[in-house]
Design a protein around this motif. Structure first.
Motif, PDB file in Angstrom:
ATOM      1  N   PRO A  99       0.805  -1.226   0.000  1.00  0.00           N
ATOM      2  CA  PRO A  99       0.000   0.000   0.000  1.00  0.00           C
ATOM      3  C   PRO A  99       0.836   1.274   0.000  1.00  0.00           C
ATOM      4  CG  PRO A  99       0.086  -0.902   2.213  1.00  0.00           C
ATOM      5  CD  PRO A  99       0.823  -1.879   1.322  1.00  0.00           C
ATOM      6  N   ASN A 100       2.117   1.159   0.347  1.00  0.00           N
ATOM      7  CA  ASN A 100       2.969   2.337   0.403  1.00  0.00           C
ATOM      8  C   ASN A 100       4.413   1.926   0.141  1.00  0.00           C
ATOM      9  OD1 ASN A 100       4.146   1.483   3.010  1.00  0.00           O
ATOM     10  ND2 ASN A 100       2.127   2.014   3.830  1.00  0.00           N
ATOM     11  N   ALA A 101       5.282   2.924   0.037  1.00  0.00           N
ATOM     12  CA  ALA A 101       6.673   2.656  -0.311  1.00  0.00           C
ATOM     13  C   ALA A 101       7.397   1.873   0.769  1.00  0.00           C
ATOM     14  CB  ALA A 101       7.406   3.971  -0.575  1.00  0.00           C
ATOM     15  N   GLY A 102       7.080   2.114   2.036  1.00  0.00           N
ATOM     16  CA  GLY A 102       7.741   1.399   3.120  1.00  0.00           C
ATOM     17  C   GLY A 102       7.515  -0.099   3.049  1.00  0.00           C
ATOM     18  N   VAL A 103       6.271  -0.496   2.813  1.00  0.00           N
ATOM     19  CA  VAL A 103       5.957  -1.920   2.698  1.00  0.00           C
ATOM     20  C   VAL A 103       6.634  -2.516   1.464  1.00  0.00           C
ATOM     21  CG1 VAL A 103       4.098  -3.600   2.365  1.00  0.00           C
ATOM     22  CG2 VAL A 103       3.777  -1.679   3.941  1.00  0.00           C
ATOM     23  N   LEU A 104       6.643  -1.784   0.375  1.00  0.00           N
ATOM     24  CA  LEU A 104       7.281  -2.265  -0.846  1.00  0.00           C
ATOM     25  C   LEU A 104       8.769  -2.507  -0.615  1.00  0.00           C
ATOM     26  CD1 LEU A 104       7.295  -2.905  -3.885  1.00  0.00           C
ATOM     27  CD2 LEU A 104       7.574  -0.448  -4.313  1.00  0.00           C
ATOM     28  N   ILE A 105       9.433  -1.587   0.056  1.00  0.00           N
ATOM     29  CA  ILE A 105      10.873  -1.724   0.305  1.00  0.00           C
ATOM     30  C   ILE A 105      11.144  -2.943   1.192  1.00  0.00           C
ATOM     31  CG2 ILE A 105      12.830  -0.651   1.475  1.00  0.00           C
ATOM     32  CD1 ILE A 105      11.625   2.072   0.478  1.00  0.00           C
ATOM     33  N   ALA A 106      10.333  -3.122   2.239  1.00  0.00           N
ATOM     34  CA  ALA A 106      10.514  -4.282   3.119  1.00  0.00           C
ATOM     35  C   ALA A 106      10.299  -5.585   2.351  1.00  0.00           C
ATOM     36  CB  ALA A 106       9.544  -4.191   4.301  1.00  0.00           C
ATOM     37  N   ALA A 107       9.286  -5.614   1.488  1.00  0.00           N
ATOM     38  CA  ALA A 107       9.017  -6.811   0.700  1.00  0.00           C
ATOM     39  C   ALA A 107      10.138  -7.079  -0.299  1.00  0.00           C
ATOM     40  CB  ALA A 107       7.677  -6.666  -0.029  1.00  0.00           C
ATOM     41  N   ARG A 108      10.728  -6.021  -0.827  1.00  0.00           N
ATOM     42  CA  ARG A 108      11.857  -6.205  -1.743  1.00  0.00           C
ATOM     43  C   ARG A 108      13.052  -6.817  -1.024  1.00  0.00           C
ATOM     44  NH1 ARG A 108      12.737  -6.483  -6.758  1.00  0.00           N
ATOM     45  NH2 ARG A 108      14.291  -4.838  -6.984  1.00  0.00           N
ATOM     46  N   ALA A 109      13.282  -6.425   0.238  1.00  0.00           N
ATOM     47  CA  ALA A 109      14.360  -7.039   1.007  1.00  0.00           C
ATOM     48  C   ALA A 109      14.093  -8.534   1.193  1.00  0.00           C
ATOM     49  CB  ALA A 109      14.504  -6.346   2.361  1.00  0.00           C
ATOM     50  N   LEU A 110      12.843  -8.901   1.461  1.00  0.00           N
ATOM     51  CA  LEU A 110      12.483 -10.311   1.585  1.00  0.00           C
ATOM     52  C   LEU A 110      12.667 -11.038   0.251  1.00  0.00           C
ATOM     53  CD1 LEU A 110       9.277 -10.064   3.801  1.00  0.00           C
ATOM     54  CD2 LEU A 110      11.542 -10.892   4.486  1.00  0.00           C
ATOM     55  N   GLN A 111      12.352 -10.362  -0.837  1.00  0.00           N
ATOM     56  CA  GLN A 111      12.586 -10.947  -2.164  1.00  0.00           C
ATOM     57  C   GLN A 111      14.053 -11.309  -2.359  1.00  0.00           C
ATOM     58  OE1 GLN A 111      11.240  -8.322  -5.325  1.00  0.00           O
ATOM     59  NE2 GLN A 111      10.145 -10.001  -6.276  1.00  0.00           N
ATOM     60  N   GLY A 112      14.936 -10.448  -1.900  1.00  0.00           N
ATOM     61  CA  GLY A 112      16.360 -10.714  -2.039  1.00  0.00           C
ATOM     62  C   GLY A 112      16.794 -11.963  -1.291  1.00  0.00           C
ATOM     63  N   VAL A 113      16.184 -12.210  -0.130  1.00  0.00           N
ATOM     64  CA  VAL A 113      16.480 -13.439   0.612  1.00  0.00           C
ATOM     65  C   VAL A 113      16.083 -14.653  -0.228  1.00  0.00           C
ATOM     66  CG1 VAL A 113      16.011 -14.771   2.689  1.00  0.00           C
ATOM     67  CG2 VAL A 113      16.192 -12.280   2.827  1.00  0.00           C
ATOM     68  N   GLY A 114      14.887 -14.615  -0.819  1.00  0.00           N
ATOM     69  CA  GLY A 114      14.466 -15.704  -1.684  1.00  0.00           C
ATOM     70  C   GLY A 114      15.388 -15.879  -2.879  1.00  0.00           C
ATOM     71  N   GLY A 115      15.819 -14.760  -3.466  1.00  0.00           N
ATOM     72  CA  GLY A 115      16.743 -14.828  -4.589  1.00  0.00           C
ATOM     73  C   GLY A 115      18.071 -15.459  -4.208  1.00  0.00           C
ATOM     74  N   ALA A 116      18.553 -15.172  -2.994  1.00  0.00           N
ATOM     75  CA  ALA A 116      19.813 -15.760  -2.532  1.00  0.00           C
ATOM     76  C   ALA A 116      19.693 -17.269  -2.336  1.00  0.00           C
ATOM     77  CB  ALA A 116      20.248 -15.095  -1.226  1.00  0.00           C
ATOM     78  N   LEU A 117      18.491 -17.759  -2.063  1.00  0.00           N
ATOM     79  CA  LEU A 117      18.279 -19.197  -1.896  1.00  0.00           C
ATOM     80  C   LEU A 117      18.130 -19.914  -3.234  1.00  0.00           C
ATOM     81  CD1 LEU A 117      15.766 -19.190   1.103  1.00  0.00           C
ATOM     82  CD2 LEU A 117      18.208 -19.708   1.173  1.00  0.00           C
ATOM     83  N   LEU A 118      17.424 -19.293  -4.185  1.00  0.00           N
ATOM     84  CA  LEU A 118      17.145 -20.016  -5.440  1.00  0.00           C
ATOM     85  C   LEU A 118      18.223 -19.817  -6.509  1.00  0.00           C
ATOM     86  CD1 LEU A 118      15.843 -18.284  -8.121  1.00  0.00           C
ATOM     87  CD2 LEU A 118      14.096 -17.824  -6.426  1.00  0.00           C
TER      88      LEU A 118
END
Length: 490
Positions: A99-118
């Motif tokens: 809903p806002n930039a803060g949530v998007l940024i936090a979710a992008r950090a989580l995306q990076g964790v997934g990327g580091a695993l796959l």
């Protein structure tokens, strides 16, 4: 011994799931830049928020990618790959509904964790599954499909942004994961996980990622109004974390990033070249997508299509470039390649209001693409040739992480160096002036890389003939070596 044949139904399913998994991360690294102006407008985000939309992902990916490879060795590559795909998809869903930039940024950090695993597991699964007689062709197909995905990624991203909306740049990963996971669980044999002992170098990974995050925060926030004390404190904390990372890695018996690998002068030099090259490329692709939309007036689709020549040239010509470098040695390609890239970026100074694509944009991108073609394959081959065969996976992982770290630092630092204010991307005139300064900085970094290559790089043993080195379409990092990553336990 792995015995799956490529022509078998199982072989085709394995190839499909690894292509789908790696494509999620590869596409994400190329399409998000195209969506940034629309994200900023819809979420009322300033330039710093757009920088973090890119860098939150890169911080966790660069900081944890070596640990991700070690986890696959320890617990099973298929298992960690599947966890990474699911993690990446859930984080992508969070990005898509943010809903806002803060949530998007936090979710992008989580995306990076997934990327580091796959990311480390995708190619390792192919190496560990296919019969040796079919392995080279399987890797070639995987690399080719991945390169095609990287080439069309900006086009697809632009189409999504102008059509269904920027949120679908992230939501697209969910159906890809829903196809990938069942196939992986049903058809991909497990590998790795045998005989590993000890604990992982989690402390090293945390310190490395923390240093990147803190220094990136300081660089991004230094361009904003106020917060001088906070910026200074964060910069000091980042420097302390970086020193602590070096100390910890020196004292551990088997660290995540063994300092002794840098005893090779060739390996150290090529990583310095990598830092210069991928800092410039990371900064370029972040700012060029904004320049084409904010200043030139392109739609997201037009901007994405405009950037196609770089990855298309890499996909079509990298194999020939790698073969040439294997004959003449890496020194000349690693000197000429960055200089061509620098020339391409300086040609981008002509890209302003009313610029012609054929006369102004295309020549710059073709020269840039030819520079990337010239340097990427020999860079990867030289990294692998500068260490013992047993450490090839580790060397490639370090090189890949260095490239990603260089890109995120560039995205953080370039707007500051170029004098971009918080609202610069909403003001075409101000952004155009700052873009010119940023391209000069990028060209300067590339010249430094060329000088290092000319002065230090020497011919290693016969180069990398692996298809993942020669058929590569990514622009954010060099390819990862496909051999199973050495266990990094302490």
């Amino acid at each position: 011994m792995p015995d799956v044949r490529l022509a078998s139904p199982q072989g085709k399913w394995i190839l499909l799931t690894t292509v789908l998994g790696s494509s999620m991360a590869l596409l994400d690294s190329t399409v998000v830049n195209i969506a940034l102006p629309r994200i900023g407008r819809d979420l009322d985000a300033d330039l710093a928020a757009l920088q973090w939309t890119v860098n939150a992902y890169m911080v966790t990916l660069a900081g944890l990618i070596l640990l991700g490879g070690a986890l696959g060795d320890r617990f099973g590559r298929r298992k960690v790959f599947v966890v990474g795909v699911v993690w990446f998809a859930v984080a992508s869903l969070l990005c898509g509904i943010a809903p806002n930039a803060g949530v998007l940024i936090a979710a992008r950090a989580l995306q990076g964790v997934g990327g580091a695993l796959l990311t480390p597991g995708s190619l390792a699964l192919i190496q560990a599954s296919f019969h040796p007689d079919d392995r080279g062709r399987a890797v070639g197909l995987w690399s080719g499909f991945g390169g095609i995905g990287a080439a069309v990624g900006p086009f697809v991203g632009g189409w999504l942004v102008d059509g269904p909306g920027w949120r679908w740049v992230f939501l697209l990963n969910v159906p890809l994961a829903l196809m990938c996971v069942p196939v992986a669980l049903r058809h991909v044999p497990e590998s790795g996980g045998e005989g590993a002992r000890g604990r992982f170098d989690v402390l090293g990974a945390v310190l490395g990622a923390s240093a990147l995050a803190l220094l990136t925060y300081a660089l991004i926030e230094a361009g904003g109004a106020g917060g001088g004390l906070v910026v200074a404190g964060t910069a000091v904390a980042g420097a302390v974390a970086a020193v602590a990372f070096v100390v910890v890695e020196r004292r551990r018996s088997e660290p995540m990033m063994p300092p002794d690998i840098f005893a090779s002068r060739q390996f150290t030099a090529v990583n310095l070249v990598t830092l210069c090259v991928y800092a410039a490329l990371g900064g370029f692709f972040f700012l060029a997508a904004l320049q084409l939309q904010v200043v030139v007036g392109y739609s997201a689709l037009a901007a994405g299509t405009a950037l196609l020549p770089t990855t298309a040239l890499m996909l079509l010509l990298s194999a020939r470039s790698g073969e040439l470098a294997d004959r003449i040695g890496p020194r000349l390609p690693l000197t000429v390649g960055p200089l061509l890239c620098a020339a391409g970026m300086l040609l981008m100074l002509r890209v302003g209001p009313g610029a012609s694509y054929v006369a102004d944009v295309l020549p710059a991108l073709v020269v840039l693409g030819l520079g990337m073609v010239t340097l990427v394959a020999p860079l990867t081959a030289t990294v692998l040739g500068s260490v013992d065969v047993a450490r090839a996976g580790l060397a490639s992982g370090i090189n890949n992480a260095a490239a990603r770290a260089a890109g995120l630092v560039a995205v953080a630092a370039l707007p500051l160096l170029a004098g971009m204010g918080e609202e610069a991307y909403r003001e075409p005139g101000a952004f155009d002036a700052a873009f010119g300064k940023a391209m000069a900085w990028c060209a300067g970094a590339l010249v430094v890389g060329a000088v290092v290559a000319a002065a230090v790089v020497r011919r290693p043993p016969p180069g990398c003939k692996r298809p993942e080195c020669l058929r590569h379409g990514g622009v954010t990092a060099p390819p990862l070596e496909g051999e199973p990553v050495r266990k990094r336990l302490d």
